[in-house]
Design an enzyme around this catalytic site. Structure first.
Site, PDB file in Angstrom:
ATOM      1  N   CYS A  85       0.874  -1.286   0.048  1.00 22.76           N
ATOM      2  CA  CYS A  85       0.197   0.037   0.245  1.00 22.76           C
ATOM      3  C   CYS A  85       0.731   1.278   0.053  1.00 22.76           C
ATOM      4  CB  CYS A  85      -0.901  -0.044   1.254  1.00 22.76           C
ATOM      5  SG  CYS A  85      -2.074  -1.464   1.145  1.00 22.76           S
ATOM      6  N   HIS A 333      -9.549   3.534  -1.665  1.00 23.77           N
ATOM      7  CA  HIS A 333      -7.951   2.883  -1.674  1.00 23.77           C
ATOM      8  C   HIS A 333      -7.795   2.156  -2.841  1.00 23.77           C
ATOM      9  CE1 HIS A 333      -4.276   1.792   0.054  1.00 23.77           C
ATOM     10  NE2 HIS A 333      -4.722   0.663   0.624  1.00 23.77           N
TER      11      HIS A 333
END
Lengths: 387, 135
Positions: A85, A333
């Site tokens: 991430c 996201h």
């Protein structure tokens, strides 16, 4: 320290469930980025693409040349970066170092992920591949459960409550409702606290969604930045650090040590302290992650993050406005895009372009991007002053 | 080939957890090819008691497809008596931080991994030690 690198253009697509091919979504972010500058795609000297796993989501390895084709770039160096991430911000850091070295003048940084073409249960499995295949995956670990383990220690040691976790989600969704690019609108405390339990103590609305989207930046040498835009945003500090991939290899689970270390490096390079930051985009993949971040970045004392959020100290008008874009929780996201999109928000905030979610008079902005549970963390500090 | 692979063979053969002990004194578990403390490469196997306590836990209601038949289940970080921590499943409906647990072996676990030789292997899990049982 005088900045060496500046962002001269920034843009992002809508985040959410998008129609279209990865290359189209990616190109849209680049189009929006170049639109406000005097730069054409043929002026770009190198491109760093942050994308986590089009390999598994789309059966597309080796995405950098394909994405460059779709933009009509020259035969320049193009590379793909992957760090879970933290992918987008590590791509940015690689690009910034290439400019600082003198090797390139004008570099395109992009982040993109297309996730929603796979069913959610497959995404859960794919995302779990970012944990250790020997010592974590055999026990059915998921990313919500990894962060739930962190939450259990924070609650045990500091008395952090489910209501305080939920307050993070309510705040971030309140701001994402003001962000036209965001995936979700407002939620109430009751909605968060009655949403489906995913992995105790984290409920569905404690977790960020699965998203598609892209974001892009163009960076230049600081001394040349005003050739491309009237208001460059200077990179004052950049820090990156690692912690063990697995939580069981860490001596404590009530902080992310790599966040502390990356922040220390970035603050020192920028010559600023936590108290100087006016606006921050932090990695809130789960509500507990934002509580850990605001403590580990030095905004609040260890153990007081939950209380700070509940009391409104992280809202506009509070001590330090955090995730006024809506954060990962509200904005969405798309993994590889996230680190770049955080910088797009700070770019606009520091230029006073954020409309109804503008932090008044913001001069120093910070981004904080976490890979996994902190295996890789970056912290960046920006200002419109410093050129 | 190497200590990490050997760990799983020893678990299967001796049905116990083993750690690596480095010449510097560090107990390395889960095993690594080199010592994280001193970067040394000379380590020898030591048997662990298999006892510890829950340090952090969650109860998962979602899991990768090969686990969905077992939901909900408790995933914990366990602090072993000898010091190191490990992630595992604890077979309990009522996990608590500090709960004493003991390793149990699941003889055959089909793991969703590419390596055919490793796909089926024994897996260590934990169960609570009943109160008053000091074994």
């Amino acid at each position: 320290m005088k900045a060496q690198v500046a962002i001269v253009g920034a843009g992002m697509t809508q985040f959410g469930k998008l129609k279209g091919e990865m290359r189209e979504i990616h190109a849209e972010a680049v189009r929006l980025t170049l639109e406000d500058t005097s730069i054409s795609a043929k002026d770009i000297d190198a491109m760093y693409v942050g994308t986590w796993t089009p390999d598994l989501f789309l059966n597309q390895l080796f995405p950098a040349p394909m994405l460059a084709d779709s933009l009509g770039l020259n035969n320049i160096p193009v590379s793909r970066v992957e760090d879970a991430c933290a992918t987008g911000s590590v791509a940015f850091r690689q690009a910034a170092m290439a400019v600082m070295s003198g090797l390139h003048r004008l570099v395109l940084v992009t982040g993109v992920e297309v996730m929603t073409q796979r069913p959610t249960r497959e995404c859960v499995k794919t995302i779990a591949y970012a944990s250790d295949r020997l010592w974590e995956q055999p026990f059915g670990i998921t990313f919500p459960s990894s962060y739930a383990l962190l939450a259990s220690r924070h609650m045990h040691k500091y008395g952090t409550t489910p209501e305080q976790l939920a307050a993070v989600s309510v705040k971030n969704h309140r701001y994402s409702a003001k962000n036209p690019k965001a995936q979700y609108g407002e939620v109430t405390l009751e909605q968060v606290l009655s949403s489906k339990m995913v992995s105790w103590p984290l409920r569905l609305l404690d977790c960020c969604p699965i998203s598609d989207g892209a974001a892009a930046l163009v960076i230049a040498r600081a001394e040349e930045a005003k050739k491309y835009t009237d208001t460059p945003v200077y990179v004052l500090g950049s820090g990156q650090a690692r912690a063990s991939l697995s939580l069981h290899d860490r001596p404590s689970l009530t902080s992310i040590p790599s966040t502390k270390q990356a922040a220390e490096t970035a603050y020192r390079m920028a010559g600023v302290e936590a108290g100087d930051v006016d606006v921050a985009e932090v990695h809130d993949c789960f509500t507990i992650a934002e509580i850990l971040a605001v403590e580990d970045l030095g905004f609040f004392k260890k153990g007081e993050g939950g209380k700070a959020v509940e009391e409104g100290s992280t809202e506009i008008g509070g001590k330090i406005p955090v995730n006024v874009s809506g954060g990962l929780l509200g904005k969405g996201h798309p993994i590889g895009a996230t680190g770049v999109a955080q910088m797009v928000e700070i770019f606009e905030q520091l230029r006073g372009e954020s409309g109804s979610r503008q932090v008044p008079g913001a001069e120093i902005g910070l981004t904080h991007n976490v890979g996994g549970t902190g295996g890789v963390v970056t912290v960046h500090i920006f200002s419109v002053k410093g050129g | 080939m190497g200590a990490v692979s050997e760990f799983w063979d020893k678990l299967k053969g001796e049905k116990k957890l083993f750690a690596l002990k480095c010449r510097c004194g560090a107990v390395v578990f889960p095993p690594q090819p080199s010592c994280p403390t001193c970067n040394g490469w000379e380590m020898e196997w030591v048997e662990l008691s298999g006892r510890g306590e829950i340090y952090a836990y969650t109860v998962s209601n979602i899991a990768p497809p090969s686990f969905t038949g077992k939901l909900p289940f408790c995933v914990s970080i366990i602090k072993l008596e000898e010091g190191p921590m490990v992630m595992s499943i604890v077979e309990t409906d009522r996990p608590e931080i500090g709960m004493k647990v003991q390793m149990v072996l699941e003889e055959k676990r089909n793991l969703d991994i590419p390596d055919e030789n490793w796909r089926e292997r024994p897996l260590y899990k934990f169960k609570p030690i009943p109160a008053g049982d000091s074994a």
